[in-house]
Write a protein that holds these residues in place. Sequence first.
Motif, mmCIF file in Angstrom:
data_model
loop_
_atom_site.group_PDB
_atom_site.id
_atom_site.type_symbol
_atom_site.label_atom_id
_atom_site.label_comp_id
_atom_site.label_asym_id
_atom_site.label_seq_id
_atom_site.Cartn_x
_atom_site.Cartn_y
_atom_site.Cartn_z
ATOM 1 N N ASN A 1 23.937 -22.676 -37.903
ATOM 2 C CA ASN A 1 23.158 -23.660 -38.475
ATOM 3 C C ASN A 1 23.724 -24.936 -37.409
ATOM 4 O O ASN A 1 24.604 -25.465 -37.406
ATOM 5 C CB ASN A 1 23.940 -23.957 -39.978
ATOM 6 C CG ASN A 1 22.979 -25.210 -40.586
ATOM 7 O OD1 ASN A 1 22.120 -25.664 -40.050
ATOM 8 N ND2 ASN A 1 23.299 -25.403 -41.564
ATOM 9 N N LEU A 2 22.567 -25.157 -36.426
ATOM 10 C CA LEU A 2 22.934 -26.001 -35.667
ATOM 11 C C LEU A 2 21.908 -27.011 -35.357
ATOM 12 O O LEU A 2 20.541 -26.851 -35.714
ATOM 13 C CB LEU A 2 22.903 -25.225 -34.112
ATOM 14 C CG LEU A 2 23.772 -23.991 -34.152
ATOM 15 C CD1 LEU A 2 23.484 -23.247 -32.644
ATOM 16 C CD2 LEU A 2 25.359 -24.623 -34.055
ATOM 17 N N ARG A 3 22.045 -28.219 -35.106
ATOM 18 C CA ARG A 3 21.239 -29.276 -34.667
ATOM 19 C C ARG A 3 21.092 -29.892 -33.322
ATOM 20 O O ARG A 3 22.359 -30.292 -32.854
ATOM 21 C CB ARG A 3 21.442 -30.403 -35.545
ATOM 22 C CG ARG A 3 20.305 -31.567 -35.689
ATOM 23 C CD ARG A 3 20.715 -32.776 -36.565
ATOM 24 N NE ARG A 3 19.566 -33.762 -36.285
ATOM 25 C CZ ARG A 3 19.887 -35.230 -36.740
ATOM 26 N NH1 ARG A 3 20.643 -35.319 -37.268
ATOM 27 N NH2 ARG A 3 18.869 -35.955 -36.706
ATOM 28 N N TRP A 4 20.320 -29.875 -32.475
ATOM 29 C CA TRP A 4 20.040 -30.318 -31.370
ATOM 30 C C TRP A 4 19.954 -31.912 -31.426
ATOM 31 O O TRP A 4 18.973 -32.583 -32.162
ATOM 32 C CB TRP A 4 19.049 -29.784 -30.535
ATOM 33 C CG TRP A 4 18.952 -30.287 -29.161
ATOM 34 C CD1 TRP A 4 19.569 -30.893 -28.400
ATOM 35 C CD2 TRP A 4 17.440 -30.165 -28.278
ATOM 36 N NE1 TRP A 4 18.791 -31.140 -27.060
ATOM 37 C CE2 TRP A 4 17.607 -30.759 -27.198
ATOM 38 C CE3 TRP A 4 16.217 -29.794 -28.636
ATOM 39 C CZ2 TRP A 4 16.637 -30.723 -26.158
ATOM 40 C CZ3 TRP A 4 15.201 -29.934 -27.819
ATOM 41 C CH2 TRP A 4 15.571 -30.348 -26.652
ATOM 42 N N ILE A 5 20.678 -32.791 -30.628
ATOM 43 C CA ILE A 5 20.578 -34.126 -30.479
ATOM 44 C C ILE A 5 20.227 -34.427 -28.933
ATOM 45 O O ILE A 5 20.994 -34.100 -28.168
ATOM 46 C CB ILE A 5 21.894 -34.984 -30.727
ATOM 47 C CG1 ILE A 5 22.402 -34.371 -32.159
ATOM 48 C CG2 ILE A 5 21.744 -36.461 -30.771
ATOM 49 C CD1 ILE A 5 21.451 -34.795 -33.217
ATOM 50 N N VAL A 6 19.021 -34.906 -28.702
ATOM 51 C CA VAL A 6 18.567 -35.257 -27.327
ATOM 52 C C VAL A 6 18.999 -36.408 -26.805
ATOM 53 O O VAL A 6 19.007 -37.574 -27.508
ATOM 54 C CB VAL A 6 16.835 -35.130 -27.610
ATOM 55 C CG1 VAL A 6 16.662 -34.983 -26.007
ATOM 56 C CG2 VAL A 6 16.591 -33.817 -28.334
ATOM 57 N N PHE A 7 19.453 -36.324 -25.702
ATOM 58 C CA PHE A 7 19.712 -37.680 -24.927
ATOM 59 C C PHE A 7 18.827 -37.652 -23.503
ATOM 60 O O PHE A 7 18.712 -36.426 -23.016
ATOM 61 C CB PHE A 7 21.386 -37.828 -24.515
ATOM 62 C CG PHE A 7 22.132 -37.847 -25.817
ATOM 63 C CD1 PHE A 7 22.560 -39.402 -26.149
ATOM 64 C CD2 PHE A 7 22.641 -36.883 -26.464
ATOM 65 C CE1 PHE A 7 23.070 -39.298 -27.628
ATOM 66 C CE2 PHE A 7 23.333 -36.943 -27.582
ATOM 67 C CZ PHE A 7 23.298 -38.260 -28.183
ATOM 68 N N SER A 8 18.808 -38.850 -22.860
ATOM 69 C CA SER A 8 18.013 -38.792 -21.655
ATOM 70 C C SER A 8 18.714 -38.458 -20.417
ATOM 71 O O SER A 8 18.088 -38.071 -19.440
ATOM 72 C CB SER A 8 17.334 -40.240 -21.550
ATOM 73 O OG SER A 8 18.483 -41.179 -21.402
ATOM 74 N N GLY A 9 20.071 -38.698 -20.603
ATOM 75 C CA GLY A 9 20.917 -38.337 -19.324
ATOM 76 C C GLY A 9 22.150 -37.411 -19.661
ATOM 77 O O GLY A 9 22.559 -37.454 -20.989
#
Length: 322
Positions: free
Chosen positions: A178-186
Amino acid sequence: MSRIRIHALAAGLAVVGASLLAPVANAQGDWPQKEITLINNFPPGSATELTARAFARSIEKTLGKPVVIKAVPGGAGQLGPAELARSAPDGYTMGLVGSSSYLTAPHMVDLPFKPWEAFDLIAQIAELRYGIGVRKDSPIKSVDDIVKMSKEKRLTYSSTSPNNVLPMFQMAKLNGANLRWIVFSGGSESVLQAVGGHVDMTLQSATEMKPQIEAGNLRLLASASPARWPEYPNVPTLRELGYNYISFGPMGYAFPRGVDPKIRDRMQEAFAIAIKDPEVLDQLTKLGVAPSYRSGPDFHKYMKDMEPLFIQILTESGMKTR
């Protein structure tokens, strides 16, 4: 597992969804006659930006004109290719492309460009190495812990590109994590989020992870690449741990479609010279980036051959939405 915020990414890309049509360029006079812009899809200090600077210095020596790096971060690495696609095909703008723009993002979000039609590939120059890391005092001690602990409480992970995170989506789909991806620009920001405890782990390239690993702030749990990292030969790959997942990181450059073939060939030759430049190779070693050269046509064939496998992976992991 929560899905990626697809609509948020698509909304960001829509900003650059202008017309991609441009007249075909012809080589007029001696090229180049002015500076060349190289669009990089991630912020200054990222693996791709530092690699671009190394190659730019060598290309400047070969072509005799400046190569200026232009950072266009955002949209999970797709704002840069979108700008490249709508640039004039005059030989004075090239940009970073790779498997993310060709093999993953087009199957996940609506892009304002069609990669197989929008670009003329110049060359592949490297393979990025990826790994899974956690902060030094994290209770997560192994990849098995990720699966086990996430079933008790959702875990978060940071990264920058759909291509990086394929293993995590496969882990969720095939192992019940059970995972959640947190997107960052760098990439550096992505890693610091894990070091600071704001996310449970990061899946990022060696360039961004190595400084924090060497400082003792981050622990490398596994290589997400096909092979172990040379810097950490005792850390196994996901495949060796029984998880048949990889992050695939070919990195190269392209012109917008329509550049004069003679110009494209000269730039390809400049990259072929750069990949043998001792200063470039020394910089890639320091960055933890593996040099890997393919000509434009060979790079195109390489990724085209990989496309069916990626469609299969995206479908099986629940990432394919279009």
